[in-house]
Design a protein around this motif. Structure first.
Motif, mmCIF file in Angstrom:
data_model
loop_
_atom_site.group_PDB
_atom_site.id
_atom_site.type_symbol
_atom_site.label_atom_id
_atom_site.label_comp_id
_atom_site.label_asym_id
_atom_site.label_seq_id
_atom_site.Cartn_x
_atom_site.Cartn_y
_atom_site.Cartn_z
ATOM 1 N N MET A 1 77.833 53.699 116.649
ATOM 2 C CA MET A 1 78.702 54.058 115.554
ATOM 3 C C MET A 1 78.720 53.012 114.467
ATOM 4 S SD MET A 1 82.698 54.366 116.245
ATOM 5 C CE MET A 1 83.851 53.119 115.809
ATOM 6 N N ASN A 2 78.217 51.826 114.720
ATOM 7 C CA ASN A 2 78.038 50.942 113.566
ATOM 8 C C ASN A 2 76.801 50.081 113.748
ATOM 9 O OD1 ASN A 2 78.742 49.036 115.320
ATOM 10 N ND2 ASN A 2 80.682 48.483 114.348
ATOM 11 N N MET A 26 80.322 59.015 114.410
ATOM 12 C CA MET A 26 81.338 58.667 113.428
ATOM 13 C C MET A 26 81.814 59.894 112.664
ATOM 14 S SD MET A 26 82.522 55.771 111.931
ATOM 15 C CE MET A 26 83.795 56.341 112.857
ATOM 16 N N ASN A 27 80.847 60.784 112.354
ATOM 17 C CA ASN A 27 81.217 61.966 111.582
ATOM 18 C C ASN A 27 82.225 62.811 112.330
ATOM 19 O OD1 ASN A 27 79.626 61.266 109.498
ATOM 20 N ND2 ASN A 27 77.871 62.496 110.164
ATOM 21 N N ILE A 30 85.664 61.053 112.209
ATOM 22 C CA ILE A 30 86.360 61.174 110.924
ATOM 23 C C ILE A 30 86.837 62.613 110.719
ATOM 24 C CG2 ILE A 30 86.068 61.019 108.422
ATOM 25 C CD1 ILE A 30 84.273 58.625 108.921
ATOM 26 N N LEU A 33 89.949 63.108 112.757
ATOM 27 C CA LEU A 33 91.107 62.439 112.145
ATOM 28 C C LEU A 33 91.686 63.315 111.043
ATOM 29 C CD1 LEU A 33 89.925 58.724 111.728
ATOM 30 C CD2 LEU A 33 91.622 59.583 113.307
ATOM 31 N N VAL A 34 90.794 63.840 110.201
ATOM 32 C CA VAL A 34 91.268 64.627 109.066
ATOM 33 C C VAL A 34 91.830 65.971 109.535
ATOM 34 C CG1 VAL A 34 90.550 65.741 106.927
ATOM 35 C CG2 VAL A 34 89.704 63.463 107.479
ATOM 36 N N LEU A 36 93.145 66.666 112.411
ATOM 37 C CA LEU A 36 94.429 66.423 113.066
ATOM 38 C C LEU A 36 95.525 66.225 112.026
ATOM 39 C CD1 LEU A 36 95.932 65.921 115.729
ATOM 40 C CD2 LEU A 36 95.389 63.510 115.492
ATOM 41 N N ALA A 37 95.196 65.487 110.976
ATOM 42 C CA ALA A 37 96.189 65.262 109.914
ATOM 43 C C ALA A 37 96.605 66.588 109.290
ATOM 44 C CB ALA A 37 95.617 64.322 108.853
ATOM 45 N N LEU A 85 93.740 66.881 119.834
ATOM 46 C CA LEU A 85 94.122 65.537 120.281
ATOM 47 C C LEU A 85 93.182 65.055 121.370
ATOM 48 C CD1 LEU A 85 98.019 65.543 120.566
ATOM 49 C CD2 LEU A 85 96.599 64.082 119.146
ATOM 50 N N LEU A 88 89.922 64.050 120.011
ATOM 51 C CA LEU A 88 89.945 62.736 119.380
ATOM 52 C C LEU A 88 89.873 61.634 120.434
ATOM 53 C CD1 LEU A 88 90.214 61.490 116.541
ATOM 54 C CD2 LEU A 88 92.639 61.229 117.001
ATOM 55 N N HIS A 180 90.639 50.857 119.453
ATOM 56 C CA HIS A 180 90.161 52.133 119.987
ATOM 57 C C HIS A 180 90.676 52.379 121.394
ATOM 58 C CE1 HIS A 180 87.774 51.703 116.402
ATOM 59 N NE2 HIS A 180 87.473 52.993 116.482
ATOM 60 N N LEU B 339 102.289 59.818 110.596
ATOM 61 C CA LEU B 339 101.016 59.933 111.322
ATOM 62 C C LEU B 339 99.914 60.427 110.394
ATOM 63 C CD1 LEU B 339 99.485 59.911 114.070
ATOM 64 C CD2 LEU B 339 100.077 62.313 114.258
ATOM 65 N N ILE B 340 100.269 61.387 109.530
ATOM 66 C CA ILE B 340 99.266 61.935 108.611
ATOM 67 C C ILE B 340 98.759 60.835 107.671
ATOM 68 C CG2 ILE B 340 98.941 63.547 106.681
ATOM 69 C CD1 ILE B 340 100.924 65.436 108.208
ATOM 70 N N LEU B 343 96.544 58.524 109.709
ATOM 71 C CA LEU B 343 95.234 59.124 109.992
ATOM 72 C C LEU B 343 94.358 59.115 108.736
ATOM 73 C CD1 LEU B 343 96.339 62.220 112.106
ATOM 74 C CD2 LEU B 343 95.052 60.262 112.942
ATOM 75 N N ALA B 347 90.841 57.170 108.489
ATOM 76 C CA ALA B 347 89.563 57.800 108.154
ATOM 77 C C ALA B 347 88.898 57.033 107.007
ATOM 78 C CB ALA B 347 89.790 59.260 107.772
ATOM 79 N N HIS B 350 87.441 53.808 108.292
ATOM 80 C CA HIS B 350 86.236 54.032 109.094
ATOM 81 C C HIS B 350 85.029 54.190 108.186
ATOM 82 C CE1 HIS B 350 88.639 54.810 112.750
ATOM 83 N NE2 HIS B 350 87.513 54.490 113.360
ATOM 84 N N THR B 354 82.595 51.086 108.731
ATOM 85 C CA THR B 354 81.451 51.323 109.595
ATOM 86 C C THR B 354 80.321 52.027 108.879
ATOM 87 O OG1 THR B 354 82.317 53.403 110.396
ATOM 88 C CG2 THR B 354 82.922 51.440 111.617
ATOM 89 N N LYS B 355 80.661 52.802 107.839
ATOM 90 C CA LYS B 355 79.573 53.441 107.107
ATOM 91 C C LYS B 355 79.278 52.718 105.803
ATOM 92 C CE LYS B 355 78.852 57.668 109.086
ATOM 93 N NZ LYS B 355 78.263 58.974 108.844
#
Lengths: 682, 393
Positions: A1-2, A26-27, A30, A33-34, A36-37, A85, A88, A180, B339-340, B343, B347, B350, B354-355
């Motif tokens: 991932m990195n 990683m994709n 991410i 995460l989005v 879930l938000a 969840l 994730l 993590h 939380l939103i 998160l 993101a 990250h 990392t990218k």
């Protein structure tokens, strides 16, 4: 991932490898995460865990079912949400699994095998050629400089050249690991404390939600949970003062479960304290914990306040709300629809039901819902924008339910309330739940009671009395037919008015007068009505013992006008009596929440890990330095290069300082000629 | 020769480069803060429980560390302390003096101080932009001075308001971070301090106007809230807020909000520069706006700082919730929105870490992040009902 992932040699692409690659990508992380938000937003927009009828009312039967099947009423427990969840957590776990070995190597290995050319490719690098250089002395300077800046170093002799590899801040790599791992730990803890276990039991048929309105005692075993069966629960119980309970209700979807406790809670006393402004200052429950096994006969006394729960044997008991615990009320029901003057006295209790008019079919039932000692309401006489509050005093809320089950809600204040300088007994009514109350304003008499108004009202409903009072000759020497007609009209107007208010009068005028004379007729009718009502009113006053021979005073006039407004509102009021609260003995109830969450320790450990990890990650930097030395002819060639994985600007600064310092010392070492810097990297 | 060489080599290698906390001024600073804190403890210990004493000790150490790490913080602290002590001395025990004593009425009474703060922030915004376009160093310094003055006045106002709440009644007194009005001031102050820090570290004032814009926005809201809604009155605390947790949870949260807001405004500057570079490569904007790399770097730093603070704040909130609401997590709208926000920036980080993503999309994301943050900060209170409805409009 990195960075390290890129260095791994490509393995054979088995299905497992592809899956692992996907899960740890990683994709995916991410995206999750989005997603879930975004999914989390649903439960903040749609109020969660409300009674199902509320949702039906809001969405209609079709969408209610659709949303129910999507689990939107308790979205954070819905299967698909838990799946996100879990996804994730899984993705994070796979990422950790794949990264940890690389990270570990990165932390412990100094990488003493490097090529000169790769060092020359670094952003931070410098190169010197030291004529007459002494490799060992140079080494000593370098290691000294590295050490001085907090670097640990390793030296490797490659024969034709030597490499010193140094690093510091390697714990930065733990930041990744900790953050993590923290997500996984918190996730597991949260899962322990979630309602997954409950759902599992339900799915296996060991548990069923109780949807009937039963008392805790009546709930069958299939809806009961013994202590310790679940690793976590959150339940509520409302205890009136002096009562005791060894269970709580756990709400679930459209019903509840009974969670038994291994001890009993007794509420000794509940107190609400107020600030001078009338806002609540504290809610305090004095409780006794009875636990034969652990406490014997000596109960544990404790105080529970908001922000100060009692933790007993891992169970936390919170002050969550409060209400009425069955206050005893003295009531007077004043008839509104008959000529009867005397009120019916009754005693009641909040939570109780009184059948009005005995056990006859079609009787109304009076449901006593709530008693409140304080009612802090916005000041009615306040200027707009002025935020003042006034205490309206004790109130009762009750419902009147007819034989068909239709109910109207009422809210009566015990004490009169001053508005614009006049005093009224207020009674709010609404025909639909949740609608705003419309208020009946009963003017207060000289004795501070609603009695005068009620007597006046009763007189108006006494047909015989009215006949007698209103048929007294109006004036001498007038046409007897006209007089008879006038009396008849007056009587019918009064009757219309008490049945339908002012509306009925204008309707009547509309019915008899042609359009062009409508206004004239309305005014005439209203004047006749007013005169007739005034006569009844004066007679009411006379009976009360007020001297009415002189003209009425200002107070009586104001009272009369207010009484007319109230009378006009009575037809819509919909209750055959006015219920006056004359006395009470308050019994308060404290709403306690009892929780047990076995996952707390795990979650808190995750929190600690998360904070530690975040700081290691952002505020430490894993910096590496390399020095590459080779003796060539009569000189020493030195390449210095370095990299920091965070805060590149700071590292550039540090590197520049290091280089300058080194150059100074190298110059000392080789006095002449000065070392040639082969390149500058600014 | 060899001896000198060796002596020199031996001499300093074993000493670390910096041993920062041994200069005289550092020690003086630490002693001063300790003395001030001790005096405050002696004065007010009867109001504090054990947790609050622990918080005071923590705050004292944090203040020493802050002044250590960033020397301008010392001057700031001294100015705020001086003004606050002056105000408390003038007040004595009579709250009504705020209407009559000249010094209080026109300068140091909390409302007066907030009005000064508001005025100075708006002036500073204008001045920063003037400095940006005129490229005048003097105007730039004036803007910095205005921002510092505004921040001093605001912080003084908050501290004085803290004392005023006790003058109103011992049972009413509380730290002024309990409602939307008070935290908006806190937001402005923290955002300004964060900006001033980056201004000093990056040695450029070109970002000032952009950051001060959002502070001026907060000021506009405050003025409306004061005059339109009369929200500035000190209200007693409802039972749910009577907890020492408020003293740490709220400020930690606002470091997060402030840092995110700052990052978003730098995002705006970045996008503007990006636009200018592609449309008017030789235009005024391209010449005056800070370089993209700098904006990018500070944006990252602010988001990282905000994320760290927000992580702590949310965890503190969870610990508080475990004491007040029956569990560390209830999926209450405020919790869920926290939380939103978390998160969202997780993101972002990250992608960045990392990218290695930089540039326009990340700047856009930082700007959108502000709207997510703003919703968590105010929107939840305005539109959603829940346990955390302490600051309704």
């Amino acid at each position: 991932m990195n960075e390290t992932a890129a260095c791994k040699p490509a393995r054979r692409r088995t299905l497992g490898w592809v899956l692992l690659e996907f899960l740890g990508s990683m994709n995916l992380a991410i995206t999750l995460l989005v997603v879930l938000a975004i999914a989390s937003i649903i439960g903040t927009v749609l109020q969660q865990n409300q009674p199902y009828p509320d949702y039906i009312l809001k969405f209609g039967p079709f969408w209610f079912e659709v949303f129910k099947n999507l689990g939107l009423y308790s979205v954070y427990g819905a299967g698909w949400f838990i799946a996100i969840l879990a996804g994730l957590i899984l993705s994070t776990s796979v990422c950790l699994y794949r990264q940890v070995p690389g990270m570990w190597r990165e932390m412990v290995r100094f990488r003493t095998t490097v090529e000169a050319d790769s060092l020359r490719g670094f952003q931070q690098q410098a190169e010197w050629r030291l004529p007459d250089g002494d490799a060992n002395a140079t080494l000593a300077i370098l290691t000294g400089a590295f050490h001085r800046r907090g670097y640990r170093w390793r030296l490797q002799d490659h024969g034709d050249h030597q490499v010193i590899a140094a690093m510091k801040g390697r714990y930065n790599r733990l930041g990744y690991l900790f953050t993590h791992a923290a997500i996984i730990v918190i996730g597991i803890g949260g899962l322990l404390d979630g309602d997954l276990w409950l759902k599992l039991k339900e799915w296996r048929g060991e548990l069923a939600v109780e949807t009937r309105d039963l008392s805790a005692r009546e709930v069958p075993p299939i809806s009961r949970l013994a202590p310790g069966v679940l690793p976590a629960f959150r339940g509520n119980v409302r205890l009136p003062e002096g009562s005791i309970a060894n269970f709580v209700f756990v709400r679930l979807r459209d019903g509840f479960l009974v969670q038994e406790l291994p001890f009993a809670v007794e509420l000794k006393d509940f107190q609400v304290a107020y600030y001078d402004t009338g806002q609540p200052k504290s809610f305090v429950s004095e409780v006794l914990i009875h636990d034969q096994d652990h406490l014997g006969d000596q109960p544990l006394a404790a105080t529970i306040k908001v922000n100060h729960p009692l933790v007993y044997r891992g169970y936390a008991i919170y002050q969550s709300d409060f209400g009425d615990g069955g206050s005893k009320l003295d009531l007077k029901a004043w008839p509104l629809a008959t000529a009867r003057l005397e009120p019916v006295e009754a005693k009641g209790e909040i939570g109780g039901v009184i059948k009005v008019g005995g056990p006859t079919p079609g009787a109304l039932s009076l449901e006593l819902d709530d008693f409140r000692l304080f009612n802090l309401l916005p000041e009615p006489d306040a200027q707009p924008g002025d935020r003042k509050f006034r205490n309206f005093g004790p109130s009762i809320a009750f419902k009147l339910r007819d034989a068909a089950g239709e109910a109207r809600e009422y809210l009566n204040y015990m004490a009169p309330v001053s508005m614009e300088g006049r005093w009224f007994y207020l009674s709010g009514m609404r025909a639909r739940p949740g609608a705003p109350f419309s208020y009946l304003h009963i003017p207060v008499d000289a004795n501070n009671s609603p009695e005068r108004f009620l007597r006046f009202n009763a007189r108006l409903r006494d047909a015989d009395g009215l006949q007698k009072l209103l048929t007294q000759p109006v004036a001498d020497g007038q046409n007897p037919d006209f007089q008879r007609d006038l009396i008849r009209v007056r009587l019918s107007l009064v009757d219309l008015f008490i049945q339908g208010g002012f509306m009925a009068i204008t309707e009547k005028a509309k019915a008899v007068a042609p359009a062009e004379r409508l206004q004239e007729a309305t005014v005439l009718y209203l004047n006749l009505l007013r005169e007739a009502l005034a006569e009844v009113f004066i007679d009411t006053l006379r009976q009360e013992g007020v001297n009415v021979d002189q003209e009425l005073g200002e107070r009586e006039n104001v009272f009369f006008n207010d009484a007319l407004s109230a009378l006009a509102a009575l037809p819509a009021y919909g209750s055959p009596f006015y219920l006056q609260l004359t006395g009470f003995q308050q019994v308060e109830a404290s709403g306690l929440q009892v929780t047990y969450s076995g996952g707390t320790v795990v979650v808190y450990a995750g929190f600690a890990l998360l904070i530690l990890g975040v700081f290691l990650m952002f505020y430490t930097s894993h910096c590496r330095l390399w020095a590459w030395l080779a003796s060539e002819d009569d000189a020493v060639r030195l390449i210095l290069a370095g990299t920091g994985n965070r805060r590149p600007l700071e590292f550039a600064g540090e590197f520049a300082e290091l280089r300058a310092g080194l150059e100074q010392r190298l110059r000392l070492l080789i006095p002449s000629p000065s070392p040639t810097s082969l390149n500058e990297t600014d | 020769m060899a001896a000198t060489r060796e002596a020199l080599l031996e001499e300093s290698w074993d000493q670390p480069v910096r041993w920062p906390w041994l200069t005289v001024s550092d020690a003086l600073w630490a002693l001063l803060v300790l003395a001030g804190s001790g005096y405050a403890y002696w004065l007010y210990q009867s109001y504090m429980d054990g947790y609050e004493v622990a918080i005071q000790i923590g705050a004292t150490l944090a203040l020493i560390g802050w002044g250590q790490y960033w020397p301008p913080a010392r001057t700031f602290t001294l100015a705020v302390t001086g003004l606050t002590v002056l105000a408390l001395w003038r007040y004595g025990a009579d709250y009504e003096l705020r209407k009559s004593a000249f010094l209080l009425k026109y300068l140091l009474e909390s409302q007066a101080a907030f009005m000064w703060m508001s005025t100075l922030y708006v002036l500073a915004t204008v001045t920063y932009f003037a400095a940006l376009f005129s490229r005048s160093d003097f105007i730039g310094k004036t803007a910095t001075a205005l921002t510092w003055s505004a921040t001093v006045m605001g912080m003084t106002g908050l501290l004085v308001r803290w004392r005023e709440s006790y003058l109103l009644g011992a049972d009413i007194g509380h730290i002024p971070v309990s409602n939307l009005y008070e935290v908006f001031i806190l937001f402005a102050l923290i955002t300004a301090l964060l900006y001033l820090f980056y201004e000093e570290r990056t040695r450029t004032r070109a970002m000032g106007g952009f950051v001060l814009l959002i502070i001026s926005g907060a000021v506009a809201f405050l003025l409306w809230y004061t005059f339109g809604r009369q929200a500035h009155h000190i209200q007693p605390l409802i039972p749910a807020l009577q907890s020492y947790w408020m003293k740490i949870h709220v400020p930690a949260n606002f470091i997060g909000y402030g840092a995110f807001a700052l990052a978003a405004m730098l995002g705006v500057a970045y996008l503007l520069r990006d636009w200018a570079e592609s449309h008017r490569p030789a235009g005024l904007l391209t010449r005056v706006l800070p370089p993209a790399a700098l904006l990018d770097e500070v944006m990252y730093k602010a988001i990282a700082l905000g994320f760290a603070a927000f992580t702590i704040a949310t965890i503190l909130g969870a610990l508080w919730a475990a004491e007040a609401w029956g569990g560390y997590w209830s999926w209450d709208p405020k919790e869920t929105w926290a939380l939103i926000v978390w998160l969202n920036y997780a993101a972002w980080l990250h992608l960045r870490l990392t990218k290695g993503r930089r540039g326009t999309p990340m700047a856009w994301w930082a700007v959108i992040g502000l709207f997510v943050t703003l919703f968590a900060f105010i929107g939840v209170n305005m539109f959603l009902s829940g346990l955390h409805s302490y600051g309704s409009l």
